[in-house]
Design a protein around this motif. Sequence first.
Motif, PDB file in Angstrom:
ATOM      1  N   HIS A  37      -6.975 -10.220  -6.200  1.00  0.00           N
ATOM      2  CA  HIS A  37      -5.953 -10.451  -7.217  1.00  0.00           C
ATOM      3  C   HIS A  37      -4.683  -9.721  -6.827  1.00  0.00           C
ATOM      4  CE1 HIS A  37      -8.885 -12.140 -10.001  1.00  0.00           C
ATOM      5  NE2 HIS A  37      -9.686 -11.142  -9.657  1.00  0.00           N
ATOM      6  N   VAL A  38      -3.546 -10.379  -6.974  1.00  0.00           N
ATOM      7  CA  VAL A  38      -2.246  -9.738  -6.794  1.00  0.00           C
ATOM      8  C   VAL A  38      -1.866  -9.170  -8.157  1.00  0.00           C
ATOM      9  CG1 VAL A  38       0.167 -10.065  -6.190  1.00  0.00           C
ATOM     10  CG2 VAL A  38      -1.591 -11.310  -4.936  1.00  0.00           C
ATOM     11  N   ASN A  39      -1.947  -7.851  -8.291  1.00  0.00           N
ATOM     12  CA  ASN A  39      -1.674  -7.207  -9.579  1.00  0.00           C
ATOM     13  C   ASN A  39      -0.193  -6.978  -9.811  1.00  0.00           C
ATOM     14  OD1 ASN A  39      -4.255  -7.105 -10.529  1.00  0.00           O
ATOM     15  ND2 ASN A  39      -4.666  -5.095  -9.652  1.00  0.00           N
ATOM     16  N   ARG A  40       0.523  -6.551  -8.785  1.00  0.00           N
ATOM     17  CA  ARG A  40       1.942  -6.268  -8.931  1.00  0.00           C
ATOM     18  C   ARG A  40       2.670  -6.823  -7.725  1.00  0.00           C
ATOM     19  NH1 ARG A  40       5.543  -2.103  -7.349  1.00  0.00           N
ATOM     20  NH2 ARG A  40       3.826  -1.165  -6.214  1.00  0.00           N
ATOM     21  N   LEU A  41       3.747  -7.528  -7.987  1.00  0.00           N
ATOM     22  CA  LEU A  41       4.561  -8.115  -6.919  1.00  0.00           C
ATOM     23  C   LEU A  41       6.018  -7.810  -7.233  1.00  0.00           C
ATOM     24  CD1 LEU A  41       5.045  -9.964  -4.483  1.00  0.00           C
ATOM     25  CD2 LEU A  41       4.930 -11.901  -6.059  1.00  0.00           C
ATOM     26  N   THR A  42       6.656  -7.030  -6.362  1.00  0.00           N
ATOM     27  CA  THR A  42       8.062  -6.691  -6.514  1.00  0.00           C
ATOM     28  C   THR A  42       8.750  -6.995  -5.181  1.00  0.00           C
ATOM     29  OG1 THR A  42       7.350  -4.879  -7.940  1.00  0.00           O
ATOM     30  CG2 THR A  42       9.659  -4.901  -7.303  1.00  0.00           C
ATOM     31  N   THR A  94      -8.651  -1.343  -3.529  1.00  0.00           N
ATOM     32  CA  THR A  94      -7.250  -1.434  -3.945  1.00  0.00           C
ATOM     33  C   THR A  94      -6.366  -1.240  -2.724  1.00  0.00           C
ATOM     34  OG1 THR A  94      -7.128   0.914  -4.481  1.00  0.00           O
ATOM     35  CG2 THR A  94      -7.685  -0.582  -6.281  1.00  0.00           C
ATOM     36  N   CYS A  95      -5.281  -1.971  -2.700  1.00  0.00           N
ATOM     37  CA  CYS A  95      -4.389  -1.944  -1.545  1.00  0.00           C
ATOM     38  C   CYS A  95      -2.947  -2.019  -2.034  1.00  0.00           C
ATOM     39  CB  CYS A  95      -4.709  -3.128  -0.635  1.00  0.00           C
ATOM     40  SG  CYS A  95      -3.767  -3.163   0.890  1.00  0.00           S
ATOM     41  N   THR A  96      -2.102  -1.127  -1.553  1.00  0.00           N
ATOM     42  CA  THR A  96      -0.673  -1.152  -1.819  1.00  0.00           C
ATOM     43  C   THR A  96       0.035  -1.390  -0.496  1.00  0.00           C
ATOM     44  OG1 THR A  96      -0.918   0.389  -3.652  1.00  0.00           O
ATOM     45  CG2 THR A  96       1.280   0.145  -2.723  1.00  0.00           C
ATOM     46  N   ILE A  97       0.904  -2.398  -0.459  1.00  0.00           N
ATOM     47  CA  ILE A  97       1.588  -2.775   0.777  1.00  0.00           C
ATOM     48  C   ILE A  97       3.092  -2.737   0.537  1.00  0.00           C
ATOM     49  CG2 ILE A  97       1.850  -4.541   2.546  1.00  0.00           C
ATOM     50  CD1 ILE A  97      -0.907  -5.622   1.630  1.00  0.00           C
ATOM     51  N   ASN A  98       3.824  -2.066   1.420  1.00  0.00           N
ATOM     52  CA  ASN A  98       5.288  -2.034   1.403  1.00  0.00           C
ATOM     53  C   ASN A  98       5.811  -2.807   2.605  1.00  0.00           C
ATOM     54  OD1 ASN A  98       5.124  -0.322  -0.783  1.00  0.00           O
ATOM     55  ND2 ASN A  98       5.442   1.519   0.416  1.00  0.00           N
ATOM     56  N   GLY A  99       7.039  -3.276   2.516  1.00  0.00           N
ATOM     57  CA  GLY A  99       7.642  -4.032   3.615  1.00  0.00           C
ATOM     58  C   GLY A  99       7.271  -5.502   3.578  1.00  0.00           C
ATOM     59  N   VAL A 100       6.997  -6.032   2.392  1.00  0.00           N
ATOM     60  CA  VAL A 100       6.623  -7.439   2.229  1.00  0.00           C
ATOM     61  C   VAL A 100       7.872  -8.257   1.917  1.00  0.00           C
ATOM     62  CG1 VAL A 100       5.291  -9.060   0.836  1.00  0.00           C
ATOM     63  CG2 VAL A 100       4.311  -6.843   1.433  1.00  0.00           C
ATOM     64  N   ASP A 140      11.890  -7.663  -4.501  1.00  0.00           N
ATOM     65  CA  ASP A 140      13.171  -7.003  -4.222  1.00  0.00           C
ATOM     66  C   ASP A 140      12.964  -5.627  -3.603  1.00  0.00           C
ATOM     67  OD1 ASP A 140      12.132  -6.276  -6.717  1.00  0.00           O
ATOM     68  OD2 ASP A 140      14.091  -5.619  -7.461  1.00  0.00           O
ATOM     69  N   LYS A 141      11.829  -4.970  -3.890  1.00  0.00           N
ATOM     70  CA  LYS A 141      11.476  -3.702  -3.250  1.00  0.00           C
ATOM     71  C   LYS A 141      10.504  -3.913  -2.092  1.00  0.00           C
ATOM     72  CE  LYS A 141      11.998  -0.762  -7.286  1.00  0.00           C
ATOM     73  NZ  LYS A 141      11.314   0.191  -8.177  1.00  0.00           N
ATOM     74  N   GLY A 142       9.929  -5.114  -1.983  1.00  0.00           N
ATOM     75  CA  GLY A 142       8.979  -5.412  -0.916  1.00  0.00           C
ATOM     76  C   GLY A 142       7.621  -4.796  -1.126  1.00  0.00           C
ATOM     77  N   GLU A 143       7.170  -4.705  -2.378  1.00  0.00           N
ATOM     78  CA  GLU A 143       5.900  -4.053  -2.692  1.00  0.00           C
ATOM     79  C   GLU A 143       4.912  -5.029  -3.315  1.00  0.00           C
ATOM     80  OE1 GLU A 143       7.059  -0.944  -5.336  1.00  0.00           O
ATOM     81  OE2 GLU A 143       7.981   0.231  -3.744  1.00  0.00           O
ATOM     82  N   VAL A 144       3.636  -4.895  -2.915  1.00  0.00           N
ATOM     83  CA  VAL A 144       2.550  -5.714  -3.458  1.00  0.00           C
ATOM     84  C   VAL A 144       1.341  -4.808  -3.668  1.00  0.00           C
ATOM     85  CG1 VAL A 144       0.984  -7.645  -3.005  1.00  0.00           C
ATOM     86  CG2 VAL A 144       3.344  -7.790  -2.260  1.00  0.00           C
ATOM     87  N   ASP A 145       0.705  -4.952  -4.834  1.00  0.00           N
ATOM     88  CA  ASP A 145      -0.567  -4.279  -5.114  1.00  0.00           C
ATOM     89  C   ASP A 145      -1.657  -5.335  -5.219  1.00  0.00           C
ATOM     90  OD1 ASP A 145       0.697  -1.851  -5.238  1.00  0.00           O
ATOM     91  OD2 ASP A 145       0.654  -1.693  -7.420  1.00  0.00           O
ATOM     92  N   ILE A 146      -2.773  -5.094  -4.530  1.00  0.00           N
ATOM     93  CA  ILE A 146      -3.882  -6.047  -4.489  1.00  0.00           C
ATOM     94  C   ILE A 146      -5.169  -5.333  -4.874  1.00  0.00           C
ATOM     95  CG2 ILE A 146      -5.252  -7.526  -2.956  1.00  0.00           C
ATOM     96  CD1 ILE A 146      -2.659  -7.872  -1.298  1.00  0.00           C
ATOM     97  N   ASP A 147      -5.984  -5.988  -5.698  1.00  0.00           N
ATOM     98  CA  ASP A 147      -7.311  -5.489  -6.062  1.00  0.00           C
ATOM     99  C   ASP A 147      -8.358  -6.505  -5.642  1.00  0.00           C
ATOM    100  OD1 ASP A 147      -6.427  -3.176  -7.222  1.00  0.00           O
ATOM    101  OD2 ASP A 147      -6.512  -3.932  -9.274  1.00  0.00           O
ATOM    102  N   THR A 182       5.525 -10.192   6.287  1.00  0.00           N
ATOM    103  CA  THR A 182       6.009  -8.813   6.295  1.00  0.00           C
ATOM    104  C   THR A 182       7.035  -8.641   7.408  1.00  0.00           C
ATOM    105  OG1 THR A 182       4.438  -7.874   7.886  1.00  0.00           O
ATOM    106  CG2 THR A 182       3.685  -8.093   5.603  1.00  0.00           C
ATOM    107  N   ASP A 183       7.648  -7.475   7.438  1.00  0.00           N
ATOM    108  CA  ASP A 183       8.602  -7.159   8.502  1.00  0.00           C
ATOM    109  C   ASP A 183       7.919  -7.061   9.865  1.00  0.00           C
ATOM    110  OD1 ASP A 183      10.723  -7.046   6.709  1.00  0.00           O
ATOM    111  OD2 ASP A 183      10.469  -4.900   6.357  1.00  0.00           O
ATOM    112  N   GLN A 184       6.606  -6.871   9.888  1.00  0.00           N
ATOM    113  CA  GLN A 184       5.849  -6.730  11.128  1.00  0.00           C
ATOM    114  C   GLN A 184       5.088  -7.987  11.515  1.00  0.00           C
ATOM    115  OE1 GLN A 184       5.925  -3.826  13.040  1.00  0.00           O
ATOM    116  NE2 GLN A 184       7.595  -3.395  11.623  1.00  0.00           N
TER     117      GLN A 184
END
Length: 96
Positions: free
Chosen positions: A55-60, A21-27, A62-69, A42-44
Amino acid sequence: MEDLNSTNKRVHKIMLTNRKTCTINGVNDVLSFDIHEILLETDQGMLMIKGDDLHVNRLTLDKGEVDIDGKIDSLTYSESTSYGNKGESLLSKLFK
């Protein structure tokens, strides 16, 4: 200390747990995804995630967040400055 919100850049953070599982901010954007590869802006820079059963489980965005499994094998960055140049394919920009 400089406030990151004043420069319109978000904090870029990756939290990887057991390579599953992976949570990424700044997307900024999700450019492409399938079960073997996910390409994020990403910003980087550009971030390519490779693995199996991704799988991309959650994509937000406007907050720049992605959860991947899935089974994550690699995380690879490339510079985003070359992204958007005319006359080049996306793959040729990533593998310069």
